[in-house]
Design a protein around this motif. Sequence first.
Motif, short mmCIF file in Angstrom:
data_model
loop_
_atom_site.label_atom_id
_atom_site.label_comp_id
_atom_site.label_asym_id
_atom_site.label_seq_id
_atom_site.Cartn_x
_atom_site.Cartn_y
_atom_site.Cartn_z
N ASP A 1 30.36 60.69 -38.95
CA ASP A 1 29.85 60.65 -40.32
C ASP A 1 28.41 60.12 -40.31
N THR A 2 27.76 60.22 -41.43
CA THR A 2 26.40 59.68 -41.56
C THR A 2 26.29 58.98 -42.91
N LEU A 3 25.59 57.84 -42.89
CA LEU A 3 25.23 57.16 -44.13
C LEU A 3 23.73 57.32 -44.32
N HIS A 4 23.32 57.75 -45.50
CA HIS A 4 21.90 57.83 -45.82
C HIS A 4 21.58 56.74 -46.83
N PHE A 5 20.71 55.80 -46.43
CA PHE A 5 20.24 54.77 -47.36
C PHE A 5 18.84 55.15 -47.80
N LEU A 6 18.63 55.31 -49.09
CA LEU A 6 17.32 55.70 -49.60
C LEU A 6 16.85 54.65 -50.60
N LEU A 7 15.60 54.23 -50.45
CA LEU A 7 15.03 53.27 -51.39
C LEU A 7 13.73 53.87 -51.93
N CYS A 8 13.59 53.89 -53.25
CA CYS A 8 12.39 54.48 -53.83
C CYS A 8 11.94 53.65 -55.03
N ASN A 9 10.62 53.56 -55.22
CA ASN A 9 10.08 52.79 -56.34
C ASN A 9 9.37 53.68 -57.35
N GLN A 10 9.83 54.91 -57.48
CA GLN A 10 9.35 55.75 -58.58
C GLN A 10 10.26 55.44 -59.77
N GLY A 11 9.70 54.82 -60.81
CA GLY A 11 10.55 54.24 -61.85
C GLY A 11 11.07 52.91 -61.33
N PRO A 12 12.16 52.40 -61.88
CA PRO A 12 12.68 51.13 -61.37
C PRO A 12 13.18 51.29 -59.94
N PRO A 13 12.99 50.26 -59.08
CA PRO A 13 13.42 50.37 -57.68
C PRO A 13 14.91 50.71 -57.60
N THR A 14 15.22 51.69 -56.75
CA THR A 14 16.58 52.20 -56.67
C THR A 14 17.01 52.36 -55.23
N LEU A 15 18.20 51.90 -54.95
CA LEU A 15 18.81 52.10 -53.63
C LEU A 15 19.93 53.11 -53.80
N LEU A 16 19.82 54.24 -53.10
CA LEU A 16 20.85 55.28 -53.17
C LEU A 16 21.54 55.34 -51.82
N ILE A 17 22.88 55.35 -51.84
CA ILE A 17 23.65 55.43 -50.60
C ILE A 17 24.50 56.69 -50.67
N VAL A 18 24.34 57.55 -49.67
CA VAL A 18 25.12 58.80 -49.63
C VAL A 18 25.90 58.82 -48.32
N HIS A 19 27.19 59.01 -48.42
CA HIS A 19 28.07 59.06 -47.24
C HIS A 19 28.51 60.51 -47.02
N THR A 20 28.27 61.04 -45.81
CA THR A 20 28.70 62.41 -45.52
C THR A 20 29.67 62.40 -44.35
N ASN A 21 30.47 63.46 -44.26
CA ASN A 21 31.40 63.56 -43.14
C ASN A 21 30.81 64.40 -42.00
N SER A 22 29.49 64.51 -41.96
CA SER A 22 28.84 65.30 -40.93
C SER A 22 27.87 64.40 -40.15
N THR A 23 27.67 64.72 -38.86
CA THR A 23 26.71 63.94 -38.08
C THR A 23 25.33 64.59 -38.10
N SER A 24 25.20 65.69 -38.84
CA SER A 24 23.90 66.37 -38.89
C SER A 24 23.42 66.58 -40.31
N SER A 25 23.95 65.82 -41.26
CA SER A 25 23.48 65.97 -42.64
C SER A 25 22.04 65.48 -42.73
N SER A 26 21.28 66.06 -43.66
CA SER A 26 19.88 65.69 -43.76
C SER A 26 19.46 65.57 -45.21
N VAL A 27 18.36 64.85 -45.42
CA VAL A 27 17.82 64.66 -46.76
C VAL A 27 16.71 65.69 -46.98
N GLN A 28 16.83 66.48 -48.02
CA GLN A 28 15.83 67.52 -48.33
C GLN A 28 15.16 67.16 -49.65
#
Length: 410
Positions: free
Chosen positions: A63-90
């Motif tokens: 599996d893969t966990l994607h942790f994303l942090l962005c400060n466009q607007g209020p600071p936001t932490l997004l966590i996405v859990h996938t069941n793939s070892t090759s998932s990617s952020v587009q």
Amino acid sequence: MAAAARGVLLLSLLVLLLNATLCSGDTYRRQLSLELNPGLNSSVSPLPPGINLIHIRSLGDGDTLHFLLCNQGPPTLLIVHTNSTSSSVQVDWPAFLSGNNSGSLRVEPENSVLHSNALVLVRLWEYDDLNDTADPQTAPPSSFLPPYELSRFQWGPLNSSTLDPPGPGGPEARLCGGDGSPAFSQGELCLQLSAFGSGGRAAGWPGLLHSANSSQLGFWLQGVRPRADRARFLLELQGLGRPHGPGRVEVRRSIDDEYSPSIFTVSQWLATPPDSSSPVLGFVQWRPVAYRRPQPEFSDTTPCHHSAPAAVEAAASGLGRAFYGAEAEASGLNISFGQPGEPSYNTTQYLSWTVLAGVGAPPVDSFSPLVISIMAVGLGTPLLLLLLGGVFVCVRKHRPAEGQAYRPIN
Ligand SMILES: *[C@@H]1O[C@H](CO)[C@@H](O)[C@H](O)[C@H]1NC(C)=O
Ligand SMILES: *[C@@H]1O[C@H](CO)[C@@H](O)[C@H](O)[C@H]1NC(C)=O
Ligand SMILES: *[C@@H]1O[C@H](CO)[C@@H](O)[C@H](O)[C@H]1NC(C)=O
Ligand SMILES: *[C@@H]1O[C@H](CO)[C@@H](O)[C@H](O)[C@H]1NC(C)=O
Ligand SMILES: *[C@@H]1O[C@H](CO)[C@@H](O)[C@H](O)[C@H]1NC(C)=O
Ligand SMILES: *[C@@H]1O[C@H](CO)[C@@H](O)[C@H](O)[C@H]1NC(C)=O
Ligand SMILES: *[C@@H]1O[C@H](CO)[C@@H](O)[C@H](O)[C@H]1NC(C)=O
């Protein structure tokens, strides 16, 4: 006989206790990598000053966990859990940076996504606690100052000194900023995201227990001038996700305060599916404590309290909208800091608080080695005495027989 039975009981308790501690050792490991602004061609889509998207990829066995942090607007932490070892952020950058960025950030393949949730730091409230109650619920509305909207902050650049290479502690990213007002002229509000390759604890208080499936977000105010004599602060948070209701906050007791002295509870805000018998999908967990100095001593600790989570209108988070579009449901709560009678915020002009966020069930603190050894001594000493007692009784029982055998000689 009774002594022997008690001995056996104590022994099995001790074995159980040791088992519970040693076997709960969390050995799950992940491989971490950090990238800034994935897929951005800055000659095509120049970033507005201070805006960044941090992506920490945390690769597990299947599996893969994607942790994303962005400060466009209020600071936001997004966590996405996938069941793939090759998932990617587009990221469709021109759309992501436009006014309507709905659907401009995807995690692909889309059918590999198991669960996602986001934590948004919406605003910082400040009020004048004239009666020193540390209870914002009873403070009159007139004691509240205009809140600091974190969406309007200007953030410092993320440079290599704040983008640590993955070390034993995992990658970290730090974001500091202010709203440009006189209160922030000498001060800043900072956030620090840490991800982890394995289970463990961050050094220093509150020493939250983390697993490889969680990330830690530190929040602190430093040198920010208060706007009132007895200023106190509240941090307003939002949980964002696909429809699942406001979730619930649980307060769990623990008998161990070694890593955050005098704090015997852990609070956790759980994302629960509508069917309450299903497993927990995600969590935000914290010790109800904040600190009034960067290197706190015991006297610098101060409690924090949470309000009940409630359904709210989703904040205008760039990352939240880009991933969830209009579908996102939001729930909000306030964390308030302080207790009656303590020195005012102005004495140290510092306040820090730490949370853990992740997918699945939150980590459960087991007994620390110190507590184990105290228990081992506490249970082991009577056990040893009982065993010695048993041996002594046996010896005494056998001796008269031997004595009788030799009596004729006397
Ligand atoms: C960025 O886009 C420009 C214009 O389309 C192109 O010439 C350049 O090669 C791109 N750079 C990268 C690193 O892809
Ligand atoms: C925003 O963009 C999405 C997808 O491109 C579109 O479906 C939606 O209607 C747009 N919303 C507004 C308010 O323009
Ligand atoms: C991953 O999850 C999706 C949807 O939940 C499912 O269709 C797919 O078969 C799963 N893949 C694996 C490798 O488990
Ligand atoms: C302080 O307490 C008094 C008496 O209980 C109350 O009348 C007043 O409104 C309180 N003021 C504030 C600012 O909380
Ligand atoms: C972390 O996630 C992995 C994969 O989903 C799972 O096998 C493991 O038990 C989790 N670890 C903890 C401590 O929850
Ligand atoms: C906070 O302390 C500074 C210096 O120690 C002082 O100048 C300022 O007036 C104080 N602010 C408040 C609101 O008490
Ligand atoms: C947080 O506290 C402020 C000030 O009391 C209040 O206006 C706001 O509605 C609260 N937010 C939530 C989500 O409870």
